[in-house]
Write a protein that holds these residues in place. Structure first.
Motif, short mmCIF file in Angstrom:
data_model
loop_
_atom_site.label_atom_id
_atom_site.label_comp_id
_atom_site.label_asym_id
_atom_site.label_seq_id
_atom_site.Cartn_x
_atom_site.Cartn_y
_atom_site.Cartn_z
N PHE A 20 -1.23 -30.65 -17.71
CA PHE A 20 -2.48 -30.30 -18.39
C PHE A 20 -3.68 -30.88 -17.65
CE2 PHE A 20 0.83 -31.00 -21.66
CZ PHE A 20 1.03 -29.69 -22.00
N SER A 21 -4.84 -30.45 -18.05
CA SER A 21 -6.09 -30.94 -17.44
C SER A 21 -6.56 -32.22 -18.12
CB SER A 21 -7.16 -29.86 -17.54
OG SER A 21 -7.41 -29.56 -18.91
N ILE A 22 -5.61 -33.07 -18.49
CA ILE A 22 -5.93 -34.34 -19.15
C ILE A 22 -5.16 -35.46 -18.46
CG2 ILE A 22 -6.36 -33.29 -21.40
CD1 ILE A 22 -3.54 -34.22 -22.24
N CYS A 23 -5.58 -36.71 -18.70
CA CYS A 23 -4.79 -37.85 -18.25
C CYS A 23 -3.62 -37.97 -19.22
CB CYS A 23 -5.62 -39.13 -18.29
SG CYS A 23 -6.99 -39.10 -17.13
N GLY A 24 -2.50 -38.35 -18.73
CA GLY A 24 -1.30 -38.47 -19.57
C GLY A 24 -0.11 -38.69 -18.67
N ARG A 25 1.03 -38.16 -19.04
CA ARG A 25 2.27 -38.37 -18.28
C ARG A 25 2.16 -37.91 -16.84
NH1 ARG A 25 5.77 -36.27 -23.19
NH2 ARG A 25 5.94 -38.22 -24.31
N GLY A 26 1.41 -36.87 -16.57
CA GLY A 26 1.29 -36.36 -15.21
C GLY A 26 0.29 -37.12 -14.35
N GLU A 39 0.08 -34.92 0.00
CA GLU A 39 -0.58 -33.72 -0.51
C GLU A 39 0.34 -33.03 -1.51
OE1 GLU A 39 -2.55 -30.97 2.10
OE2 GLU A 39 -2.63 -32.51 3.66
N ILE A 40 -0.20 -32.75 -2.68
CA ILE A 40 0.54 -31.99 -3.69
C ILE A 40 -0.31 -30.80 -4.12
CG2 ILE A 40 1.79 -34.00 -4.56
CD1 ILE A 40 -0.09 -33.96 -7.01
N GLU A 41 0.37 -29.79 -4.62
CA GLU A 41 -0.35 -28.70 -5.26
C GLU A 41 -0.41 -29.06 -6.73
OE1 GLU A 41 -0.02 -23.93 -6.16
OE2 GLU A 41 1.24 -24.80 -4.61
N ASP A 42 -1.59 -29.27 -7.23
CA ASP A 42 -1.79 -29.71 -8.61
C ASP A 42 -2.15 -28.50 -9.46
OD1 ASP A 42 -2.21 -31.11 -10.93
OD2 ASP A 42 -3.71 -32.46 -10.10
N LYS A 43 -1.16 -27.96 -10.16
CA LYS A 43 -1.42 -26.83 -11.06
C LYS A 43 -1.87 -27.41 -12.40
CE LYS A 43 1.45 -23.26 -9.12
NZ LYS A 43 2.52 -22.30 -9.36
N THR A 44 -3.15 -27.43 -12.57
CA THR A 44 -3.75 -28.00 -13.78
C THR A 44 -3.95 -26.89 -14.80
OG1 THR A 44 -4.88 -29.61 -12.40
CG2 THR A 44 -5.67 -29.37 -14.63
N TRP A 45 -3.29 -27.06 -15.96
CA TRP A 45 -3.37 -26.05 -17.01
C TRP A 45 -4.49 -26.44 -17.97
CZ3 TRP A 45 -0.38 -21.90 -16.17
CH2 TRP A 45 0.64 -22.04 -15.24
N SER A 46 -5.45 -25.54 -18.10
CA SER A 46 -6.65 -25.84 -18.87
C SER A 46 -7.06 -24.63 -19.70
CB SER A 46 -7.76 -26.20 -17.87
OG SER A 46 -8.95 -26.49 -18.53
#
Length: 89
Positions: A20-26, A39-46
């Motif tokens: 998710f587009s929040i701080c938390g487990r990820g 480098e990672i691809e960060d798929k942020t779900w928002s």
């Protein structure tokens, strides 16, 4: 003696973090990748939450589409490796 290291003959895909587009487990995975210059691809779900304050509908389907219960974060690397909501992420 057989080498345990494979020669990289082709470009290896970046790991993908789905969260998710929040701080938390990820967030810890994001910070570790940044500190280690990975480098990672960060798929942020928002947005993470709907107007009613609950998780936005549709997130359960993200995990289920990958064969997991409807939970995140999900870390994927290539077509053969994926883990979800575990302490190693």
């Amino acid at each position: 003696m057989k080498s345990f290291f494979r020669k990289q003959s082709k470009m290896v895909a970046k790991p993908t973090l789905n969260y998710f587009s929040i701080c938390g487990r990820g967030e810890l995975a994001r910070l570790i990748a940044a500190a280690g210059e990975v480098e990672i691809e960060d798929k942020t779900w928002s947005p993470a939450f709907g107007e009613d304050g609950n998780w936005r509908p549709g997130y359960k389907a993200i995990g289920e589409a990958r064969g997991f219960p409807g939970t995140m974060p999900i870390l994927e690397h290539g077509d053969d490796f994926a883990v979800f909501q575990v302490s190693i992420i």
